[in-house]
Design an enzyme around this catalytic site. Structure first.
Site, PDB file in Angstrom:
ATOM      1  N   GLN A   1       1.094  -1.940  -3.657  1.00  0.00           N
ATOM      2  CA  GLN A   1       0.711  -2.905  -4.690  1.00  0.00           C
ATOM      3  C   GLN A   1       1.378  -4.250  -4.411  1.00  0.00           C
ATOM      4  O   GLN A   1       1.136  -5.218  -5.108  1.00  0.00           O
ATOM      5  CB  GLN A   1       1.162  -2.407  -6.064  1.00  0.00           C
ATOM      6  CG  GLN A   1       0.538  -1.090  -6.456  1.00  0.00           C
ATOM      7  CD  GLN A   1       1.205  -0.533  -7.701  1.00  0.00           C
ATOM      8  OE1 GLN A   1       0.769  -0.783  -8.816  1.00  0.00           O
ATOM      9  NE2 GLN A   1       2.269   0.216  -7.518  1.00  0.00           N
TER      10      GLN A   1
ATOM     11  N   SER B   1       6.148   2.180 -11.179  1.00  0.00           N
ATOM     12  CA  SER B   1       5.975   2.997 -12.393  1.00  0.00           C
ATOM     13  C   SER B   1       4.521   3.411 -12.567  1.00  0.00           C
ATOM     14  O   SER B   1       4.177   4.037 -13.567  1.00  0.00           O
ATOM     15  CB  SER B   1       6.421   2.216 -13.627  1.00  0.00           C
ATOM     16  OG  SER B   1       7.724   1.753 -13.463  1.00  0.00           O
TER      17      SER B   1
ATOM     18  N   CYS C   1     -10.702 -19.807  -0.322  1.00  0.00           N
ATOM     19  CA  CYS C   1     -11.472 -20.780  -1.089  1.00  0.00           C
ATOM     20  C   CYS C   1     -12.080 -20.092  -2.315  1.00  0.00           C
ATOM     21  O   CYS C   1     -12.591 -18.972  -2.227  1.00  0.00           O
ATOM     22  CB  CYS C   1     -12.574 -21.364  -0.214  1.00  0.00           C
ATOM     23  SG  CYS C   1     -13.691 -22.458  -1.116  1.00  0.00           S
TER      24      CYS C   1
ATOM     25  N   LYS D   1      13.280   3.577 -10.089  1.00  0.00           N
ATOM     26  CA  LYS D   1      14.449   3.293 -10.928  1.00  0.00           C
ATOM     27  C   LYS D   1      14.298   3.862 -12.332  1.00  0.00           C
ATOM     28  O   LYS D   1      15.259   4.265 -12.953  1.00  0.00           O
ATOM     29  CB  LYS D   1      14.673   1.783 -10.999  1.00  0.00           C
ATOM     30  CG  LYS D   1      15.871   1.360 -10.202  1.00  0.00           C
ATOM     31  CD  LYS D   1      16.214  -0.081 -10.429  1.00  0.00           C
ATOM     32  CE  LYS D   1      17.458  -0.390  -9.594  1.00  0.00           C
ATOM     33  NZ  LYS D   1      17.679  -1.792  -9.423  1.00  0.00           N
TER      34      LYS D   1
ATOM     35  N   HIS E   1      -3.480  -5.214  -3.903  1.00  0.00           N
ATOM     36  CA  HIS E   1      -3.552  -6.430  -4.724  1.00  0.00           C
ATOM     37  C   HIS E   1      -3.609  -7.704  -3.894  1.00  0.00           C
ATOM     38  O   HIS E   1      -3.258  -8.776  -4.383  1.00  0.00           O
ATOM     39  CB  HIS E   1      -2.365  -6.494  -5.693  1.00  0.00           C
ATOM     40  CG  HIS E   1      -2.341  -5.345  -6.661  1.00  0.00           C
ATOM     41  ND1 HIS E   1      -1.227  -4.994  -7.379  1.00  0.00           N
ATOM     42  CD2 HIS E   1      -3.298  -4.451  -7.005  1.00  0.00           C
ATOM     43  CE1 HIS E   1      -1.495  -3.938  -8.132  1.00  0.00           C
ATOM     44  NE2 HIS E   1      -2.747  -3.590  -7.913  1.00  0.00           N
TER      45      HIS E   1
ATOM     46  N   CYS F   1     -10.755 -26.988  -0.135  1.00  0.00           N
ATOM     47  CA  CYS F   1     -11.055 -26.094   0.994  1.00  0.00           C
ATOM     48  C   CYS F   1     -11.546 -26.921   2.195  1.00  0.00           C
ATOM     49  O   CYS F   1     -12.521 -27.691   2.062  1.00  0.00           O
ATOM     50  CB  CYS F   1     -12.115 -25.095   0.564  1.00  0.00           C
ATOM     51  SG  CYS F   1     -12.925 -24.266   1.940  1.00  0.00           S
TER      52      CYS F   1
ATOM     53  N   ILE G   1       2.405  -7.783  -2.669  1.00  0.00           N
ATOM     54  CA  ILE G   1       1.627  -8.850  -2.025  1.00  0.00           C
ATOM     55  C   ILE G   1       2.486  -9.617  -1.018  1.00  0.00           C
ATOM     56  O   ILE G   1       2.052 -10.609  -0.464  1.00  0.00           O
ATOM     57  CB  ILE G   1       1.039  -9.828  -3.081  1.00  0.00           C
ATOM     58  CG1 ILE G   1       2.150 -10.402  -3.974  1.00  0.00           C
ATOM     59  CG2 ILE G   1      -0.029  -9.128  -3.908  1.00  0.00           C
ATOM     60  CD1 ILE G   1       1.662 -11.435  -4.980  1.00  0.00           C
ATOM     61  N   ASP G   2       3.715  -9.123  -0.781  1.00  0.00           N
ATOM     62  CA  ASP G   2       4.655  -9.863   0.062  1.00  0.00           C
ATOM     63  C   ASP G   2       4.385  -9.723   1.561  1.00  0.00           C
ATOM     64  O   ASP G   2       4.965 -10.432   2.365  1.00  0.00           O
ATOM     65  CB  ASP G   2       6.099  -9.442  -0.255  1.00  0.00           C
ATOM     66  CG  ASP G   2       6.272  -7.921  -0.237  1.00  0.00           C
ATOM     67  OD1 ASP G   2       5.797  -7.263   0.711  1.00  0.00           O
ATOM     68  OD2 ASP G   2       6.894  -7.379  -1.172  1.00  0.00           O
TER      69      ASP G   2
END
Ligand SMILES: [Zn+2]
Length: 330
Positions: A125, A236, A150, A266, A142, A175, A127-128
């Protein structure tokens, strides 16, 4: 039977459970992994949906606009120019963090699973894009902060510092492709068409995933390959579509006599997950994974013929993971 473990449990209990789980990991040949924000925290990326630091930066720049975390990630924000400006500023700050972040012990644990031929797929999940440099078989649920796209023609470009600077001012850049088409039409004396602006290539709440069909097909194909292990790390599991997939994957794993399902996070899972995970491990995922790595390496001395690394190389890696985990927990 569900086994619940907290990292704060006495060492003798933890050691016993680590050995059990490591044995299952060693036997696995088709593991499915699902990851969330918890695996990137020690790499330098806070859980930005609940990060006060990033929100405070945005509030300081746009004092008139009050936004809750979820509102910054909802597709309806584009209807309101002030919210849109906040969104772009937030994304610039987040991209700055992402640019300097490093893969964590957990990312490297997944790489070891992959290199020893155990990892069928990683669904994240996050996006890094920290998976990219480790060459993992990843599906980004994600989207990614590696590129911008664009809003009109969907052309994609690297998320460069030039775009970060424009985003920080709250102004989405035009764009380049739409702009070039406009210039060409102007030279030909044709009427001007609308031009798109660039936005991060991530998927917002209330927005259809542009690759949704492709991801669905990938999930079906992975389920058909009958995974023998499901490991969920640092999430989670609150997104409905992902919940559905995880439950289906768990059922498929349990059809295998030796298949097991593991959650490491956690916070303890809700009752909804009671019969989904065989092992519920509560604590920092990097700390837990560093322990696993050690156990796996000991067990792999004689059995891991697929891995391209020598045992000494693995031990060196483990020691560096431990140092990283200790450093980040200070
Ligand atoms: Zn365009």
């Amino acid at each position: 039977m569900v086994v619940k473990i907290a990292i704060s449990d006495p060492e003798e209990i933890i050691d016993l459970r680590i050995t059990e789980v490591a044995a299952f990991l060693n036997k696995s040949r088709r593991a499915l992994a699902v990851t969330g924000a918890g695996i990137s925290c020690s790499g330098g990326i806070p859980d930005f949906r609940s990060s006060d630091g990033l929100y405070n930066l945005v509030k300081a720049r746009h004092p008139g606009t009050v936004l809750k975390g979820a509102e910054l990630f909802d597709a309806t924000l584009f209807k309101d120019p002030n919210r849109t400006k906040c969104f772009y500023t937030f994304m610039a700050e987040l991209k700055t963090l992402v640019s300097t972040a490093k893969p964590t012990a957990t990312h490297k644990f997944l790489r070891d699973l992959q290199e020893s031929g155990r990892l069928l797929r990683l669904y994240t999940q996050n996006i890094d894009d920290l998976e990219a440099e480790l060459n993992l078989p990843v599906v980004q649920l994600h989207g990614t902060m590696a590129t911008v796209k664009c809003t009109l023609c969907s052309s994609s470009y690297p998320f460069t510092t030039e775009y970060v600077d424009a985003f920080r001012q709250g102004d989405p850049p035009i764009c380049p492709k739409c702009e070039a088409i406009g210039e060409e039409r102007s030279l030909l004396g044709k009427r001007q068409l609308a031009v798109g602006t660039l936005r991060p290539d991530i998927v917002l709440y209330n927005e259809e995933h542009p690759n949704g069909d492709k991801i669905g097909l990938q999930q079906c194909s992975d389920i058909k390959r009958r995974p023998d292990l499901l490991i969920v790390l640092g999430t989670s599991l609150k997104i409905p579509a992902l919940k559905k997939f995880v439950k289906l994957a768990a059922r498929t794993v349990h059809e295998n006599k030796n298949g097991i399902t593991i959650l490491v996070n956690k916070t303890a899972p809700t009752k909804e997950w009671e019969n989904v995970f065989d092992y519920q491990i509560i604590g920092d995922v990097d700390v837990w994974v560093a322990s696993f790595l050690y156990e796996i390496m000991i067990n792999c001395v004689n059995c891991d013929t697929n891995s391209s690394r020598s045992t000494n190389e693995k031990k060196n890696i483990f020691e560096s993971e431990q140092m990283l985990t200790k450093k980040n927990s200070i």
